[in-house]
Design a protein around this motif. Structure first.
Motif, PDB file in Angstrom:
ATOM      1  N   ARG A   1      -3.232  12.246   3.249  1.00  0.00           N
ATOM      2  CA  ARG A   1      -3.040  11.289   2.165  1.00  0.00           C
ATOM      3  C   ARG A   1      -3.202   9.894   2.746  1.00  0.00           C
ATOM      4  O   ARG A   1      -2.670   9.597   3.819  1.00  0.00           O
ATOM      5  N   MET A   2      -3.965   9.079   2.054  1.00  0.00           N
ATOM      6  CA  MET A   2      -3.992   7.663   2.388  1.00  0.00           C
ATOM      7  C   MET A   2      -3.385   6.928   1.190  1.00  0.00           C
ATOM      8  O   MET A   2      -2.912   7.549   0.242  1.00  0.00           O
ATOM      9  N   ALA A   3      -3.359   5.602   1.246  1.00  0.00           N
ATOM     10  CA  ALA A   3      -2.665   4.846   0.202  1.00  0.00           C
ATOM     11  C   ALA A   3      -3.479   4.805  -1.093  1.00  0.00           C
ATOM     12  O   ALA A   3      -4.691   5.034  -1.100  1.00  0.00           O
TER      13      ALA A   3
ATOM     14  N   ALA B   1      -3.559  -2.423   3.172  1.00  0.00           N
ATOM     15  CA  ALA B   1      -3.224  -3.643   2.426  1.00  0.00           C
ATOM     16  C   ALA B   1      -3.477  -4.825   3.350  1.00  0.00           C
ATOM     17  O   ALA B   1      -2.840  -4.947   4.401  1.00  0.00           O
TER      18      ALA B   1
ATOM     19  N   ALA C   1       3.899   0.504   2.620  1.00  0.00           N
ATOM     20  CA  ALA C   1       3.804  -0.638   3.534  1.00  0.00           C
ATOM     21  C   ALA C   1       3.723  -1.912   2.702  1.00  0.00           C
ATOM     22  O   ALA C   1       2.921  -1.979   1.770  1.00  0.00           O
TER      23      ALA C   1
ATOM     24  N   PHE D   1       5.533   6.940   0.839  1.00  0.00           N
ATOM     25  CA  PHE D   1       5.581   5.987   1.937  1.00  0.00           C
ATOM     26  C   PHE D   1       4.979   4.690   1.414  1.00  0.00           C
ATOM     27  O   PHE D   1       4.085   4.723   0.551  1.00  0.00           O
TER      28      PHE D   1
ATOM     29  N   ALA E   1       0.866  -1.181   0.000  1.00  0.00           N
ATOM     30  CA  ALA E   1       0.000   0.000   0.000  1.00  0.00           C
ATOM     31  C   ALA E   1       0.901   1.229   0.000  1.00  0.00           C
ATOM     32  O   ALA E   1       1.666   1.444   0.941  1.00  0.00           O
ATOM     33  N   GLN E   2       0.809   2.011  -1.058  1.00  0.00           N
ATOM     34  CA  GLN E   2       1.707   3.157  -1.244  1.00  0.00           C
ATOM     35  C   GLN E   2       0.962   4.470  -1.104  1.00  0.00           C
ATOM     36  O   GLN E   2      -0.118   4.638  -1.657  1.00  0.00           O
ATOM     37  N   ILE E   3       1.569   5.395  -0.356  1.00  0.00           N
ATOM     38  CA  ILE E   3       1.057   6.761  -0.275  1.00  0.00           C
ATOM     39  C   ILE E   3       1.769   7.595  -1.339  1.00  0.00           C
ATOM     40  O   ILE E   3       3.007   7.665  -1.346  1.00  0.00           O
ATOM     41  N   TYR E   4       0.986   8.187  -2.215  1.00  0.00           N
ATOM     42  CA  TYR E   4       1.508   9.081  -3.253  1.00  0.00           C
ATOM     43  C   TYR E   4       1.269  10.516  -2.795  1.00  0.00           C
ATOM     44  O   TYR E   4       0.207  10.827  -2.261  1.00  0.00           O
ATOM     45  N   PHE E   5       2.199  11.401  -3.057  1.00  0.00           N
ATOM     46  CA  PHE E   5       1.987  12.801  -2.730  1.00  0.00           C
ATOM     47  C   PHE E   5       1.675  13.579  -3.996  1.00  0.00           C
ATOM     48  O   PHE E   5       2.077  13.191  -5.097  1.00  0.00           O
TER      49      PHE E   5
END
Lengths: 392, 392
Positions: B60-62, B71, A95, A93, A71-75
């Motif tokens: 921001r979330m994933a 995930a 996970a 970020f 699970a990726q956080i995009y900015f």
């Protein structure tokens, strides 16, 4: 619950009230080193075992299809909010959770933030932590520094490829892209092919090339020749093993391109980043991936030409199988070769192109081994979660 | 990098070589309690602030759409592999990362494993950890026990709803589903409506009902009447606030059903799990969600009747707006009410139905506050990641 070093299932104690104490280990980066995280030979062994478990299906990753990277956080590119991180190279970020069976029998999650600006203050662009868990109770077994964990597991995957696909007498290695990826990769190559004595380095930044050459001279006394070459061609020609890890923008035209005639008979080409190959080389080579099913899963989510979006060579194979340019059998899986389902190298002249991806089960595998070493060697700081949970 | 308690941006020191030391705090469950994790009034304040940040978009979330819950690792119903966990109630691992702006300015990830079998050995079904990070460098600020963190942030969300939507003179609370969710919810309700003196409890297990009633008697001296009722109707009729948290299988026919005539004028109905309402009650009530956009995002991924798949009441609202049974304005957002964009309660007879979901920014918010308390109060174990990273 007593401290259980190897993630065994907890059995209730029917004689007495259950012991609900949970303790786990904290492993700093120096602790990780003391526990063997930089033992590349052991890491290659571990990744070989993991790839077989993976090929058999004895793992779980995230998602209903069991195939998510994480699970990726995009900015955003810009933001009206003061302080919000903005998009940039490696600004994210992520996970990455997984469960791994076989002799591992653990679950865990790598969690990290990345920002190239970190380099300006002497920090790595990514700062990574890994939490290892009991697969049954979910209790933490260890919380560990994961920069080296991640770098070594990543480098070991090319090492597994070299163990099964490189010529036994491999001597000359071409390095295209003298970044961190090609440091641990070279360590792994030397671990499985100790006859390596020559390294040719191609890169786009003189500073990185100089640093890489200095690092090779310092760390590998068996490598007697280290030289800079001025093109990708120079890093491919005459080499027994070529390791290409040059990031590039999406779009086939941007990818590093390897011509057929550059590639020596018997060579192994390791692709850890974007790559394009001349058609006759595609036809001449055998194509093996670390974990074919992952590329297939990614391909299923990408429309049309997946390789144009995701530049790693395995995606080109997905496209070729999908549109009939290649038979499914031509896209091979290293786990099947390790298991003996299909042969590895069958002649001295066979050329292999080996695709390297990366997935969270690799972290779980190496973290489990390093953690078990730490327990055996008494390394790390013991932390208590609770004696008795407040809510149960 | 020196130890920076409040997640400030790291500025390079141009005078000297940068200090690359990274230290962070470990907070056990007792440490978390000492740092205020069970301070429900403060948690309700924090969640109110977080819901406003969320409504503004300062988070921001994933995922590329910025709306993923996390995930999740799912286990199979059966497996040929020895030792692989199998599907069961709450059998999963889950990573929930997020970034939160406002006065928080931190990122973090909750990571947990769940297994109802844990109860047999005196452990909670989920064992949760949370890692809090510097939003810029990604360095860990704290690694903390998150069972209480998660329970309190979850309970505080109904508390925020009660603060803005319940009658000021609310006295009688109906509890449907005497589980852990309704413990922290009741704590939050009492924190915002101290006039509460009566609790009516409905549940499916006599053991849970008895435990709940005992817990209320022990913890809330202001609640002078605690009584068991034998139906959902009994937990709704005559109550100023009703909190319904009864899990059920998917499918509208399985959800707890509330008839219009049971609901007292002026009541607030809190829905933290599956729910179905009589049509005239749907028409009579105002419908507010903790974070409307999350339900809309979930709805966008579910075909047809979303509420039939995901039983929480907010999904029924998504369906109703989507097929025109309800105007978009009838699906209200608590953040907008807190901000004053739309009014909260406008009359003593107004009935509210409040949908409670749950999202990773809540953990980041409460973890940040508890962490800052810990730093101020000198609580926790300081851990060093490294003095100087091995790879940078």
């Amino acid at each position: 619950m007593r401290y259980r070093p190897k993630g065994h299932t907890v059995v209730p104690d029917t004689q007495n009230a259950p012991d609900t104490t949970i303790e786990f280990l904290y492993l700093s980066e120096p602790d990780m080193i003391a526990a063997g995280v930089t033992d590349m030979a052991a890491c290659v062994d571990t990744m070989s075992e993991m790839l077989v478990d993976f090929k058999r299906g004895d793992y779980r990753m995230a998602g209903v299809e069991n195939d998510l990277h994480g699970a990726q956080i995009y900015f955003p590119q810009e933001s009206p909010f003061e302080g919000m991180p903005l998009d940039g190279p490696d600004r994210r970020f992520m996970a990455m959770p997984a469960y791994l069976g076989g002799s591992f029998q653990t679950a865990g999650c790598k969690w990290y933030g990345s920002n190239v600006e970190n380099r300006k203050i002497g920090l790595p662009r990514s700062i990574l932590m890994f939490t290892l868990n009991d697969k049954d109770t979910g209790a933490p077994l260890a919380h560990m520094s994961a920069n080296l964990l991640s770098a070594y597991r990543t480098g070991a995957i090319p090492g597994v490829g070299a163990r099964y696909l490189a010529r036994e007498d491999a001597r000359i290695v071409g390095i295209a892209g003298p970044g961190p990826m090609n440091r641990t990769s070279l360590e792994a190559l030397v671990a499985v092919r100790p006859g390596i004595d020559t390294v040719k380095v191609f890169g786009r930044s003189q500073g990185s090339i100089d640093a890489y050459i200095g690092w090779v001279r310092e760390n590998f006394p068996g490598i007697t020749t280290v030289e800079q070459v001025d093109s990708l061609q120079g890093a491919v020609e005459g080499c027994d093993i070529v390791s290409i890890a040059i990031p590039s923008p999406s779009g086939v035209d941007h990818y590093p391109y390897v011509a057929d005639e550059w590639v020596k008979p018997g060579a192994l080409v390791l692709c850890s980043a974007h790559l394009a190959l001349e058609e006759s080389l595609v036809q001449r080579a055998r194509h093996v991936a670390d974990a074919r099913s992952i590329y297939e899963a990614w391909g299923a989510e990408l429309p049309g030409n997946a390789h144009d979006t995701v530049g790693i060579w395995g995606m080109a194979l997905v496209d070729r199988v999908r549109d009939g340019r290649m038979s499914p059998e031509q896209f091979e899986d290293l786990g099947e070769i390790i298991e003996g389902d299909t042969p590895g190298r069958t002649s001295d002249d066979e050329v292999f192109v080996y695709s390297v991806g990366g997935m969270p089960v690799e972290d779980v595998a190496w973290a489990t081994r390093v953690y078990r070493n730490a327990v055996e060697r008494g390394i790390g700081t013991k932390l208590k979660l609770w004696d008795k949970p407040a809510l149960a």
